[in-house]
Design a protein around this motif. Structure first.
Motif, short mmCIF file in Angstrom:
data_model
loop_
_atom_site.label_atom_id
_atom_site.label_comp_id
_atom_site.label_asym_id
_atom_site.label_seq_id
_atom_site.Cartn_x
_atom_site.Cartn_y
_atom_site.Cartn_z
N ASP A 189 -19.31 -2.95 3.34
CA ASP A 189 -17.97 -3.34 2.87
C ASP A 189 -17.09 -2.10 2.67
OD1 ASP A 189 -18.58 -6.02 2.94
OD2 ASP A 189 -19.21 -6.10 0.83
N ALA A 190 -17.70 -1.05 2.13
CA ALA A 190 -16.94 0.19 1.91
C ALA A 190 -16.51 0.81 3.25
CB ALA A 190 -17.78 1.18 1.11
N MET A 191 -17.34 0.64 4.27
CA MET A 191 -16.97 1.14 5.60
C MET A 191 -15.70 0.45 6.10
SD MET A 191 -20.83 1.26 7.27
CE MET A 191 -20.42 1.84 8.93
N VAL A 192 -15.63 -0.84 5.83
CA VAL A 192 -14.43 -1.60 6.23
C VAL A 192 -13.22 -1.12 5.41
CG1 VAL A 192 -13.38 -3.90 6.34
CG2 VAL A 192 -15.80 -3.59 6.97
N THR A 193 -13.44 -0.95 4.10
CA THR A 193 -12.36 -0.46 3.23
C THR A 193 -11.87 0.91 3.69
OG1 THR A 193 -13.38 -1.65 1.40
CG2 THR A 193 -11.72 0.00 0.83
N TRP A 194 -12.80 1.76 4.07
CA TRP A 194 -12.46 3.10 4.56
C TRP A 194 -11.51 3.03 5.77
CZ3 TRP A 194 -12.45 8.33 4.35
CH2 TRP A 194 -12.45 9.05 5.55
N ILE A 195 -11.82 2.15 6.69
CA ILE A 195 -10.96 2.02 7.88
C ILE A 195 -9.58 1.48 7.46
CG2 ILE A 195 -10.64 0.78 10.08
CD1 ILE A 195 -12.61 3.10 10.31
N GLU A 196 -9.57 0.54 6.54
CA GLU A 196 -8.29 0.03 6.04
C GLU A 196 -7.49 1.16 5.38
OE1 GLU A 196 -9.98 -4.48 5.04
OE2 GLU A 196 -9.58 -3.06 3.39
N ALA A 197 -8.18 1.97 4.59
CA ALA A 197 -7.51 3.10 3.94
C ALA A 197 -7.01 4.10 4.98
CB ALA A 197 -8.47 3.78 2.96
N TRP A 198 -7.83 4.35 5.96
CA TRP A 198 -7.45 5.28 7.05
C TRP A 198 -6.19 4.77 7.74
CZ3 TRP A 198 -9.86 9.88 8.67
CH2 TRP A 198 -9.32 10.44 9.83
N ASN A 199 -6.19 3.50 8.07
CA ASN A 199 -5.04 2.94 8.78
C ASN A 199 -3.80 2.92 7.90
OD1 ASN A 199 -6.53 2.57 11.08
ND2 ASN A 199 -7.08 0.45 10.60
N MET A 200 -4.00 2.67 6.62
CA MET A 200 -2.87 2.64 5.69
C MET A 200 -2.20 4.02 5.62
SD MET A 200 -3.08 1.58 1.67
CE MET A 200 -3.59 3.15 1.01
N VAL A 201 -3.02 5.03 5.46
CA VAL A 201 -2.47 6.38 5.30
C VAL A 201 -1.98 6.95 6.63
CG1 VAL A 201 -3.08 8.76 4.64
CG2 VAL A 201 -3.88 6.84 3.26
N ASN A 202 -2.62 6.53 7.72
CA ASN A 202 -2.33 7.14 9.01
C ASN A 202 -1.53 6.28 9.97
OD1 ASN A 202 -3.88 9.82 9.01
ND2 ASN A 202 -5.37 8.37 8.20
N SER A 203 -1.08 5.10 9.52
CA SER A 203 -0.37 4.24 10.47
C SER A 203 0.95 4.90 10.83
CB SER A 203 -0.13 2.86 9.87
OG SER A 203 0.72 2.97 8.77
N PRO A 204 1.35 4.80 12.11
CA PRO A 204 2.52 5.55 12.59
C PRO A 204 3.79 5.19 11.82
CG PRO A 204 1.36 4.44 14.39
CD PRO A 204 0.77 3.93 13.13
N GLY A 205 3.89 3.93 11.37
CA GLY A 205 5.10 3.51 10.67
C GLY A 205 5.21 4.11 9.26
N GLU A 206 4.07 4.32 8.65
CA GLU A 206 4.07 4.81 7.27
C GLU A 206 4.39 6.29 7.20
OE1 GLU A 206 2.55 3.20 4.31
OE2 GLU A 206 2.60 1.28 5.38
N LYS A 207 5.05 6.62 6.12
CA LYS A 207 5.22 8.06 5.85
C LYS A 207 3.86 8.57 5.40
CE LYS A 207 10.01 8.88 4.67
NZ LYS A 207 10.95 9.12 3.59
N PRO A 208 3.49 9.73 5.86
CA PRO A 208 2.23 10.29 5.37
C PRO A 208 2.23 10.32 3.85
CG PRO A 208 3.15 11.66 7.10
CD PRO A 208 4.18 10.62 6.79
#
Lengths: 334, 334
Positions: B303-322
Motif C-alpha cells: 500500500d505504501a508503494m502505491v502511496t509513494w507513486i501517488e506522492a511522486w506524481n503529485m509533486v512531479n506532475s507537469p501541471g503542478e508547481k514544484p
C-alpha cells in the motif's frame, strides 16, 4: 619462464599441423605429446571431430587427460606480474578459483566472497551462501587484449594495462565470451562439454572454437547448477595475431554469432539431462534443428558434437584401458 | 573533506528524527534541508509512505529533487583514496558510469568496455555493443564493508582494503544487494522505483530500505531494458554500526529475504507496463498478493508503494508547481 609453475604438473602437448615436424620440449617436464597421427590412431574414424590446423585441436588433450583439473594455455602467453612486480602463479590462482564455490544465483558486490578479506555483503540471502561447485575458471590477459579482427583493425595499439584484482562469478543465465588462452576447468565436473568444435582446415570458420565451447559449457553449467568464474589470474599475452588473417577466419562467425547467441540464450535442456554427456547430446540435437537453418555448417558441427561424446566415452569408459597407457611412446600437450 | 567535490552541486538534506533540532550546514553550499514537518506539509496524508527514524527517509529527497542525476550518501562516508594516494572524486565517477551504457545482455570479461583503454572482447556480439542506458551506479566502500549483523558479529575486525579497479554491469535477470551508502541514479530514467520502503519507527524492520529499493529497481530495469552498474567509485566508510542494534533491525528481514528474493527472481511485469510508474504499481500488486502471505507487513508495504507513486506524481506532475518553489524557507538534502 613457466618452468617453476608448470614443472610439478603433467603436460599434454597437442601438436597441430604436420606430424613429421619435431617439437622440442625442454628437459625436466613430465609430458605427453600427441600429433595428428596419434589422434587418428587413438580415435579411429571418430578423429573427424578433432580440428586440424586450428587451436581447437587442443580439446583432444582434454579427452585423453586423466587429471581432475585441466589448465589450457596458448603458446604466446607468458608469466604476468601483479602491480607489486611479483610473478603471478596462474595455476595456483586457477586452482583456488576451482576449489571455492561460485555465486551463480545472486550477485555479490564485493566480488568473490570466498576470498580472504572478503565475504557476502548485507542483503545476500543466507540460503545461497553455500554457492555452487565451480566448474570453470576463466583467466584474463595483460598486454594484448583478446579482441576480434574488426577491433584489432580499429585499435591496433590498444594494450590492456589494467590489473583488476577480482574474481567474479558469471551469473546463471548470462553468457560470456570464453577465451581459451588462459583457461582452467574441472574435468570431472564439465569435461565432456569442453569441445572446441570444428574449425580450421576444411572448415568455413576459425577463432570461434573457445567461444563455441563457452556457450555450450555455460548453458550446461546453468542447467546442472555449476559455477563459472572469470577474472584473476592474468597471463602476459605477448603478440597480437594478424587482424587480416583473423578477419578471414572470423568472417562467417561475425554473422553466425548473431544467431547463435540468441539460440544459446533461449535454449533449455530437458530435466532428464542429469549428466554433462546427456546435456551435450541434447544440445547437439537443438543445434542441429535450430541452427541448422542458419547454415549447413551447424548440421556438420552438431554431428561432430555427437562424435565427440562418443570419442569421450570410448577413451574414458571405465572398462577401457586409458588410451595413453598403451602408448608409452606417445608424447603429448596442454 | 567533501567540499571540493560537492560544492558545485545542489544538496538536499533530509533531516531524520526530531524536527526541532537544528542541523548546521557549513557555509558555501547550495542546499535545501527538509525535516519531518516539511515532509508532512508537502505530502499531507501521503507522508505516511516516508519512513521516520530510519535512513529510508532519504527517498523523500529523490521525490522533491528537480535534478537529472541523484547521488545519495551516508553521513559516515568520507573521501577515499585510490592506490596511488589520490583522493577519489566519487561523483565524477558515478556520472561517468551513468553517462556510458551498460552491458546488460552479455558479459564482457574485460569489464566496462566503454572505459578508456578497454573494449568489447572477441566473441561479444556486435548487435549488442550499443548496450543499454544506465539507470543506476552502485559504488563500493573501503574500510568498513557493508556486512549484515551476523557477519559483523563473526568478523568484527574485517576491513575492506582491496581496491578493485573495475565497473561491472549487473546482468539482466540477476539480482544484487544494493547498498544506499554510495549510490547514484538517473532520476528521469528510474526515479519512481527508488522508494526505500517502510522502515524504522513503527515498523517491524530496518536496514532493508536500500535492499528493497534495489530488488524493485532491478526487476523494473530488466523489464524496461535499463542498465545497472556496480564497482567504482569507492568511498571511505568510517565506522561500523553496532551489530547488536543491527541484528534487532535486521532480524525479521533475515527470514523474509529468503521469500522475497525468489519472488523478485520470478516476478514478471506485464508488457503494457511501459513506464517506471506503471511497472512500480504492477509490482506493488504482485507484492501484495504474493508476499502478503509471508507477513501482513508486506500488505502495508505494498500500500505504501502505491502511496509513494501517488506522492511522486503529485509533486512531479507537469501541471503542478514544484512543491519546493512555493516554500522559500524550506531547507533540504541529498
Amino acid at each position: 619462464m613457466w618452468r617453476p609453475f608448470f614443472e610439478q604438473y603433467h603436460l599434454i602437448i597437442v601438436q597441430d599441423g604436420d606430424p613429421s615436424k619435431k617439437i622440442r620440449v625442454p628437459d625436466g617436464f613430465d609430458y605427453q605429446l600427441y600429433n595428428r597421427n596419434d589422434v587418428n590412431r587413438i580415435l579411429g574414424p571418430k578423429a573427424s571431430c578433432i580440428s586440424f590446423k586450428d587451436s581447437a585441436c587442443r580439446c583432444f588433450g582434454y579427452l585423453v587427460s586423466k587429471k581432475k583439473y585441466i589448465f589450457t594455455i596458448d603458446d604466446d602467453c607468458f608469466v604476468a606480474k601483479d602491480p607489486s612486480g611479483k610473478e603471478i602463479n596462474a595455476l595456483e590462482q586457477h586452482i583456488k578459483n576451482l576449489l571455492t564455490p561460485s555465486t551463480t544465483h545472486f550477485f555479490n558486490t564485493l566480488y568473490d566472497p570466498y576470498r580472504e578479506g572478503a565475504d557476502f555483503v548485507r542483503g545476500y540471502p543466507f540460503s545461497l551462501r553455500e554457492g555452487a561447485p565451480t566448474a570453470v575458471s576463466h583467466g584474463l590477459w595483460l598486454n594484448i587484449p583478446d579482441y576480434d579482427a574488426p577491433t584489432q583493425l580499429v585499435k591496433p595499439l590498444e594494450r590492456n594495462t589494467r590489473y583488476v584484482d577480482a574474481v567474479m562469478t558469471v551469473p546463471k543465465g548470462t553468457l560470456f565470451p570464453m577465451c581459451g588462452m588462459n583457461l582452467a576447468f574441472d574435468r570431472e565436473l564439465i569435461g565432456p562439454a569442453m569441445y572446441f568444435g570444428l574449425m580450421g582446415d576444411g572448415q568455413p570458420i576459425g577463432r570461434y572454437d573457445d567461444m563455441w565451447a563457452g556457450w555450450c559449457m555455460k548453458v550446461i553449467c546453468d542447467h546442472l547448477g555449476l559455477g563459472v568464474k572469470t577474472g584473476l589470474p592474468y597471463i602476459w599475452h605477448s603478440k597480437a595475431s594478424s587482424p587480416f588473417v583473423n578477419l578471414k577466419k572470423e568472417y562467417k562467425g561475425i554473422f553466425w554469432q548473431e544467431k547463435a547467441i540468441p539460440f544459446f540464450q533461449s535454449v533449455s535442456l530437458p530435466k532428464e539431462c542429469s549428466s554433462v554427456e546427456k546435456c551435450y547430446l541434447a544440445l547437439a540435437g537443438e543445434v542441429k534443428s535450430k541452427l541448422g537453418e542458419v547454415d549447413p555448417y551447424f548440421i556438420k558441427l552438431a554431428d561432430a558434437m555427437v562424435t565427440w561424446i562418443e570419442a569421450w566415452n570410448m577413451v574414458n569408459s571405465p572398462g577401457e584401458k586409458p588410451a595413453m597407457t598403451s602408448l608409452p611412446n606417445a608424447t603429448s600437450k596442454k
